[in-house]
Design a protein around this motif. Sequence first.
Motif, short mmCIF file in Angstrom:
data_model
loop_
_atom_site.label_atom_id
_atom_site.label_comp_id
_atom_site.label_asym_id
_atom_site.label_seq_id
_atom_site.Cartn_x
_atom_site.Cartn_y
_atom_site.Cartn_z
N ILE A 1 -18.63 11.69 -25.57
CA ILE A 1 -18.37 13.00 -24.97
C ILE A 1 -17.59 12.79 -23.67
CG2 ILE A 1 -19.43 15.07 -23.98
CD1 ILE A 1 -21.90 14.46 -25.72
N THR A 2 -16.53 13.53 -23.47
CA THR A 2 -15.78 13.42 -22.23
C THR A 2 -16.53 14.14 -21.11
OG1 THR A 2 -14.52 15.46 -22.55
CG2 THR A 2 -13.57 13.40 -23.47
N GLU B 1 -15.25 16.27 -19.13
CA GLU B 1 -14.85 17.67 -19.19
C GLU B 1 -15.63 18.43 -20.26
OE1 GLU B 1 -12.81 15.08 -19.15
OE2 GLU B 1 -11.60 15.34 -17.33
N ALA B 2 -15.86 17.81 -21.40
CA ALA B 2 -16.60 18.47 -22.49
C ALA B 2 -18.05 18.69 -22.08
CB ALA B 2 -16.53 17.64 -23.76
N HIS C 1 -18.17 21.53 -19.60
CA HIS C 1 -17.98 22.80 -20.30
C HIS C 1 -19.25 23.22 -21.02
CE1 HIS C 1 -16.75 25.40 -23.68
NE2 HIS C 1 -15.94 25.92 -22.76
N ASP C 2 -19.90 22.27 -21.69
CA ASP C 2 -21.12 22.57 -22.44
C ASP C 2 -22.24 23.09 -21.56
OD1 ASP C 2 -19.88 21.79 -24.77
OD2 ASP C 2 -20.91 19.85 -24.90
N TYR D 1 -16.15 20.10 -13.90
CA TYR D 1 -16.15 18.67 -14.22
C TYR D 1 -16.24 17.84 -12.94
CZ TYR D 1 -11.21 18.02 -13.00
OH TYR D 1 -10.03 17.93 -12.33
#
Length: 74
Positions: free
Chosen positions: A20-21, A23-24, A27-28, A33
């Motif tokens: 998982i990045t 940023e992801a 977002h989640d 970030y």
Amino acid sequence: MGLAVIFGRNVRERRVSKGITLEALAHDVGLSYSYVGELERGRRNPTLKVIEQIARALEVDALVLLQAEVSQSQ
């Protein structure tokens, strides 16, 4: 080593192992970030709510993220 640093290292380790990045993940959990990056570096102290949100996103018990040594089998 402080708890914020332990938490940050464990979050980064789990996030990377799941592919998982940053940023992801941010977002989640509905966070910026840059804030999540600061958490991972141990520069910010998360609230219990944030710990819960990140743990849920990483599919791990929140207590695991606060342990000095994290086992990948948990």
